[in-house]
Structures are given as structure tokens and as C-alpha cells.
Motif scaffolding. Structure first.
Motif, PDB file in Angstrom:
ATOM      1  N   SER A 153      67.521  10.475  25.655  1.00 55.51           N
ATOM      2  CA  SER A 153      66.562  10.397  24.551  1.00 55.51           C
ATOM      3  C   SER A 153      65.967   8.994  24.429  1.00 55.51           C
ATOM      4  O   SER A 153      64.839   8.829  23.996  1.00 55.51           O
ATOM      5  N   LEU A 174      65.580   6.618  27.021  1.00 51.37           N
ATOM      6  CA  LEU A 174      64.798   6.128  28.161  1.00 51.37           C
ATOM      7  C   LEU A 174      63.393   6.712  28.152  1.00 51.37           C
ATOM      8  O   LEU A 174      63.216   7.915  27.989  1.00 51.37           O
ATOM      9  N   THR A 175      62.390   5.836  28.336  1.00 49.99           N
ATOM     10  CA  THR A 175      61.020   6.325  28.427  1.00 49.99           C
ATOM     11  C   THR A 175      60.589   6.277  29.884  1.00 49.99           C
ATOM     12  O   THR A 175      61.179   5.561  30.702  1.00 49.99           O
ATOM     13  N   PHE A 176      59.546   7.018  30.177  1.00 51.30           N
ATOM     14  CA  PHE A 176      59.014   7.000  31.528  1.00 51.30           C
ATOM     15  C   PHE A 176      58.562   5.592  31.904  1.00 51.30           C
ATOM     16  O   PHE A 176      58.763   5.138  33.020  1.00 51.30           O
ATOM     17  N   LYS A 177      57.975   4.909  30.914  1.00 46.07           N
ATOM     18  CA  LYS A 177      57.489   3.551  31.165  1.00 46.07           C
ATOM     19  C   LYS A 177      58.623   2.644  31.652  1.00 46.07           C
ATOM     20  O   LYS A 177      58.462   1.907  32.633  1.00 46.07           O
ATOM     21  N   ASP A 178      59.777   2.719  31.004  1.00 47.25           N
ATOM     22  CA  ASP A 178      60.900   1.873  31.398  1.00 47.25           C
ATOM     23  C   ASP A 178      61.284   2.109  32.856  1.00 47.25           C
ATOM     24  O   ASP A 178      61.435   1.175  33.639  1.00 47.25           O
ATOM     25  N   ASP A 211      72.402   3.591  24.349  1.00 44.85           N
ATOM     26  CA  ASP A 211      71.087   2.937  24.359  1.00 44.85           C
ATOM     27  C   ASP A 211      71.176   1.580  25.056  1.00 44.85           C
ATOM     28  O   ASP A 211      70.356   1.231  25.906  1.00 44.85           O
TER      29      ASP A 211
END
Ligand SMILES: Nc1ncnc2c1ncn2[C@@H]1O[C@H](COP(=O)(O)OP(=O)(O)OP(=O)(O)O)[C@@H](O)[C@H]1O
Ligand SMILES: [Mg+2]
Lengths: 354, 246
Positions: free
Chosen positions: A287, A289-293, A185
Motif C-alpha cells: 500500500s 510503495l508507489t509506481f514512481k518510487d 513503510d
């Protein structure tokens, strides 16, 4: 070398550059004496330094007469004498208020000029995308090679090291709590949100920003920009726009590379120091990482790229003076680019993550 | 008299605070050779750069082909530049590319000619300036005089209607300078060019000039035909024209 009698100074050595310092020292002994004439009988050679030395004597000692000078000496004196030169004053230092005022006027002019340049570059970059007339042929490809491909090695290497360092520094702490898996993370988020875009931008500013600034500045001082203009080519369209396109294309790719390699660096530590398996590390990365990041990280890198091009061309076009000016604006452009990249990054963090 | 191809009215030019040209008015006749003379530093280069708006004039008006250039918009301005070639005082070749590419740039950007025609054209132009052998060299590999000639080849790449040469023969030997004069005269006749030459060389002035513009310390002292200039009573001009007669 100097003899004094009867209010006459006898100079008994050739008045050449190498003798003058000694003469000046000796002359100090006679500082208080009256000198009505200077005898040059023994002087057979004189150069320009000798003549201005005589001028000094003339001015410091109540204008003595020169006597017994040969034709040759007189000739040299009439050629080199500094006595009748017109006075050229340096422009006087203005007082502090005028200077401060000038500074602000200058600053405002530069600022407005910078806005125009930015508008010009953005406008022509959009137009040039659809209508590439007036642009260097294949320039976008060449520039992409220079800005992008050539930077792959250094950016990859530094990102790997960065990933290793961050992972190693935090691994010890995480292990104490048995939170080994969270190394994934930590690396993923810091590389995607901050380290990847920022480090790539700093390297690109140093490599390509400086070369943009110095290329434009050199072309300006050698009149190449004027020559382009006379060929009915606009320097912004011809030089800057291809670089703008190339950097817009390359920057996100370089950032992706940096993120990828950085996470790989973390993986090495995870495997060797934290006894994690590659599968669980990678699963954890995906898991968290978001698309936004990812989206924000890449968008921000594009903005950084534009800042670098605009600031570098700004300084390039504003060059003054010759080769020295080129060096100066190149340094300024790198410092300013890195400064603004960091400031914008801070603003971005506050906007999206505060 | 025919309409002038360039009409300058009250042109004032400054570098920041410093006034370099004050209220110059002159006409440059079409299809003739006009020389601009004057001592070093009097503003000749500044004048030609201001005429073509490489520096925005401080005040005054300049009409080229009858159109006001100081205020016209970008497409019109570029249209005029395409009909104009300029040889800069130090050549101003693009240093990052070779001579071939230097001359190819205007041809590639402003014509739709196929590549092999462009290549032929480049060879023809280089041959005109006697520089055929330098085609694939970079500017850094040329001598000062060769650079000048390469730059001239670039200036005439598009067969301009107006050609400006800033000291074309400075730094050239008398023979080359002579043949350059001849080349310029020839070009004028073949292409119906109007030519502006900045020069110091009396011999060359007598050979080529139809008209003379004389600048002194940023002011226009004389503008007229060569005969008028030679017979003029203006002291500075007299000195200039007698200087070469020893
Ligand atoms: N970029 C500049 N910034 C400030 N002053 C300049 C600049 N270029 C020229 N000058 C000044 O303008 C004046 C005219 O210069 P210009 O180059 O037009 O002279 P010139 O007549 O072409 O001289 P030469 O025959 O030596 O080429 C000079 O006094 C010079 O100091
Ligand atoms: Mg000049």
C-alpha cells in the motif's frame, strides 16, 4: 685497513662491497689530511663498488694518484670508473605556476577525452545493440554471468543484513508509540528509494568496476589493445560495449533482488520482535510503495551502472606505466565510481523528493 | 619503379613532449621485404606503430595502398587494417583466451566462414609456424619463442597483403629463427605479401632483405636496396654491416 704515511694512503684490504662501509668510516679520520697518492699494492681484489669508492677518494681529496696497482685492478678501474660518465640531469622541477598551469591543461585534456569516451561508449552501445558486429561472441552472456549472477550471493546476503539492521534499529522507537505496523513503510521506502540501488551500486563498483578497469589497463600495458586494433577491432566495441549491455541488464535485476531481500529482512524483525503478522506487513508494503518510487529506484540504478562502466573504462584506458599503473588505476576507478554514485544519488534525491 | 605500398612523408612522432622520430620519409615497395634496422631505442617500434596509426603521428603523412591513413575515417581505416597483419615485439596475444581463440578472433570477426573451416585454418596456420601442439594452451603456458610464433600465426590469419614483424627472431634459437625466415619468404611468394621486418640479425638481413631502412636516434640515415646499403659509405651503416663479419 687503512694506513697513512707521507701523504700516501695505503689501502690494505680488498676493495669489495662488504669492506667498503668500514673503509668509509676509517677514511673519515683522514678527512683533514693531504693525500697525494693512494697505494694499492695490498689490494688484490676489487669490484665495481670498490672502483666507485676510489672515485670518491679521487674527488674528495684533491685528485690523488693511484700507485702500485696491479694489471687486474687497473683493468677493473677502467671498466667501472664513474669519473668520465656523461652527466644526465633529471628534468628540473618546474616552478609552482607552471605546475599549476600544467595541472589545468592536463585536467582539461582528460576531461575532454572523458567526454569523447562517454560519447563513444554510448553511441556504440546503442548501435551495437542492433548490429553486434565487431563484438566478442556471446560476450554479453559471459559478462552477465560475471557481473550479475556471481554477485547474487553477496548482494542478497548484505541486503538481508541491511534490512535486519534498519528494522531492528527503528523497531524499538516504533514500539514505544505503538506504531509497529509502520516498520513496513520504513523498510519498503528506504530500500526502494535509497538503500537497494545505492548498496548494489557500491558492491558492483567494487566487484565489476575494478575488474573492468584492471582488465582494460592490463590489456593496454601488454599491448593487447594495440593488437586488437591491428585486427581491425575497436577496443571500445569489442571490450566495453558487451560489459555495458550486461551491466545495464543486470543492475536493475540485482537492485530488485536487494529490495526484495531487504524487505524480507524487515519482515523477520516484524514477526519476531514487533508481533506483526506476515499478511499485514506485506499488505502495508504494497500500500505504501508507489509506481514512481519503484521506477525512479530502478532508473537510477541503470544510471549508476553506466557511471561505473564509463568511469572504470576511462581509468583503464588512461593507464600509464606497467603493473604498478594497473593497480593504481584500479583503485582510482573504484573510488571515483563510488564517489560519483553517491553524488548522483544526492542530486537525484533533491530533484525528485525535495 | 612500381608504386610503393607504403609512402611515408615527413613523419614526426612524439611521446608527449619527447620527440622520438623526426621527419622520416621513406617508401616501402610492394611485394618485397623491407627490413628496418637501427640500435635499440632508436624508434623502430614507434615508427611502425605510427605508420599504422596506433599512435597518432604528430605531423607528416602516411599513404598505405595509396590512401592517406592519418586522416581517414574509421571504416576506411579498418578496411586497411584487415589487409594488414602485425606481429608485435612481445607477441601481444590476448592472455585471457587460448591460442585457438586468439587466432580465431580475426577470422570470426571479419569473415563469414563456417566454424569447421575456421578450425582447419587455425590448424594450418599453427602448423606453418611449427606450433600445432600448442593449439589449446593459454599464452601463459608458452615459452617466449612459442608466443612469438603463435602471434605470427595470428598475424597471418587473414592472409594479409602487408605483414609487419617486430623482431620476429629475437629470443629464438638459430634453427627456429632460420626456419622462420624461410617461412616468411615462402609466405611472401605464396601470398604476394609486402613485408616489413624489424630485426637486428645480420644473417637474417642478408637472407631475406630486399630493402633496408636504417634509423639512428629517431632520424632516417638510409633507405634503399640491400646492395646499396651494403656498399654505402655512411659510417653508422658500415659499422652495422661489418659487425657480423668477425
Ligand atoms: N610509451 C612510451 N612512452 C614514452 N616513451 C616511449 C614509449 N615507448 C617508447 N618510448 C621511447 O621512444 C624511444 C623509441 O622506442 P622504440 O620502442 O620505438 O625503440 P626500438 O627502436 O623499437 O627499440 P628496440 O630495438 O629496443 O625494440 C625510446 O627512447 C623510448 O624511451
Ligand atoms: Mg622495438
Amino acid at each position: 685497513m687503512i694506513r697513512y704515511s707521507d701523504q700516501t694512503l695505503f689501502l690494505e684490504v680488498d676493495l669489495l662491497k662488504e669492506n667498503i662501509p668500514g673503509l668509509i668510516l676509517e677514511l673519515e679520520k683522514f678527512a683533514a689530511s693531504t693525500i697525494n697518492s693512494v697505494d694499492l699494492q695490498q689490494v688484490s681484489n676489487i669490484d665495481s663498488a670498490g672502483v666507485v669508492f676510489l672515485d670518491e677518494i679521487f674527488l674528495n681529496f684533491n685528485q690523488p694518484e693511484l700507485i702500485n696497482a696491479s694489471e687486474k685492478i687497473l683493468n677493473a678501474i677502467s671498466k667501472f670508473s664513474s669519473l668520465n660518465l656523461p652527466l644526465q640531469k633529471r628534468s628540473p622541477q618546474e616552478n609552482i605556476f607552471i605546475q599549476v598551469g600544467d595541472f589545468f591543461v592536463e585536467w582539461k585534456k582528460s576531461f575532454i577525452w572523458g567526454l569523447y569516451l562517454t560519447a563513444d561508449i554510448l553511441y556504440w552501445s546503442v548501435v551495437g545493440f542492433f548490429k553486434p558486429r565487431g563484438m566478442k561472441k556471446e560476450a554479453v552472456i559471459t559478462q552477465s554471468l560475471l557481473i550479475g549472477v556471481d554477485a547474487v550471493g553477496i548482494i542478497g546476503l548484505l541486503s538481508l543484513i541491511l534490512g535486519l539492521i534498519i528494522a531492528l534499529q527503528s523497531a524499538a522507537q516504533l514500539r514505544q508509540f505503538g506504531a509497529n505496523i509502520y516498520i513496513a513503510d520504513l523498510i519498503a521506502i528506504s530500500m526502494v528509494r535509497e538503500m537497494g540501488p545505492m548498496m548494489t551500486a557500491i558492491i558492483v563498483a567494487g566487484r565489476s568496476g575494478s575488474s573492468i578497469a584492471s582488465e582494460i589497463a592490463t590489456m593496454k600495458v601488454t599491448e593487447e589493445l594495440d593488437a586488437l586494433r591491428m585486427m581491425a577491432l575497436d577496443p571500445i566495441r569489442y571490450i566495453v560495449v558487451p560489459k555495458f549491455h550486461a551491466i545495464t541488464l543486470c543492475m536493475p535485476l540485482l537492485v530488485m533482488l536487494s529490495i526484495f531481500v531487504g524487505i524480507g529482512g524487515g519482515l523477520i524483525i516484524a514477526l519476531t520482535y514487533l508481533d506483526l503478522s506476515a499478511i499485514s506487513y506485506i499488505n502495508q508494503v504494497f500500500s505504501i510503495l508507489t509506481f514512481k518510487d519503484i521506477f525512479i529506484g530502478l532508473m537510477k540504478s541503470v544510471v549508476f551502472a553506466w557511471v561505473i562502466v564509463i568511469i572504470s573504462s576511462y581509468y583503464g584506458f588512461r593507464v600509464k606505466g606497467g603493473a604498478e599503473g594497473v593497480g593504481k588505476v584500479t583503485t582510482l576507478s573504484v573510488v571515483a565510481s563510488i564517489f560519483w554514485v553517491i553524488v548522483l544519488d544526492a542530486i537525484n534525491s533533491i530533484l525528485f523528493y525535495f | 619503379m612500381k608504386d610503393p605500398i607504403i609512402q611515408i612523408r615527413d613523419l614526426t612522432a612524439k611521446y608527449e613532449e619527447k620527440t622520438v622520430l623526426s621527419e622520416i620519409s621513406a617508401d616501402i615497395p610492394a611485394n618485397e621485404i623491407t627490413v628496418i634496422i637501427g640500435s635499440s631505442g632508436c624508434g623502430k617500434t614507434t615508427l611502425i606503430k605510427n605508420i599504422f596509426r596506433l599512435y597518432q603521428p604528430y605531423s607528416g603523412s602516411v599513404k598505405i595502398f595509396g590512401q592517406e591513413i592519418t586522416t581517414m575515417d574509421e571504416p576506411e581505416y579498418e578496411a586497411i587494417l584487415k589487409r594488414t597483419g602485425m606481429l608485435f615485439q612481445n607477441g601481444a596475444l590476448l592472455n585471457s583466451v587460448d591460442i585457438f581463440t586468439n587466432i580465431a578472433i580475426p577470422l570470426e570477426q571479419h569473415t563469414k566462414l563456417p566454424a569447421q573451416l575456421i578450425e582447419k585454418l587455425i590448424k594450418v596456420k599453427l602448423n606453418l609456424v611449427n606450433l600445432a601442439e600448442a593449439i589449446y594452451l593459454s599464452p601463459a603456458e608458452l615459452s617466449g619463442g612459442m608466443r612469438k610464433r603463435a602471434a605470427l600465426a595470428r598475424a597471418i590469419a587473414l592472409d594479409p597483403e602487408i605483414l609487419i614483424c617486430d623482431e620476429p627472431s629475437a629470443g629464438l634459437d638459430p634453427l627456429t629463427s632460420n626456419s622462420l625466415d624461410e617461412l616468411i619468404m615462402n609466405l611472401k611468394n605464396i601470398l604476394d605479401m609486402s613485408i616489413i621486418i624489424v630485426t637486428h640479425e645480420l644473417a637474417s638481413i642478408h637472407r631475406v632483405a630486399d630493402n633496408v631502412i636504417f634509423l639512428d636516434d629517431g632520424k632516417l640515415l638510409f633507405s634503399g636496396t640491400l646492395e646499396q646499403a651494403v656498399r654505402s659509405n655512411i659510417p653508422e651503416l658500415k659499422i652495422f654491416f661489418s659487425a657480423g663479419k668477425f
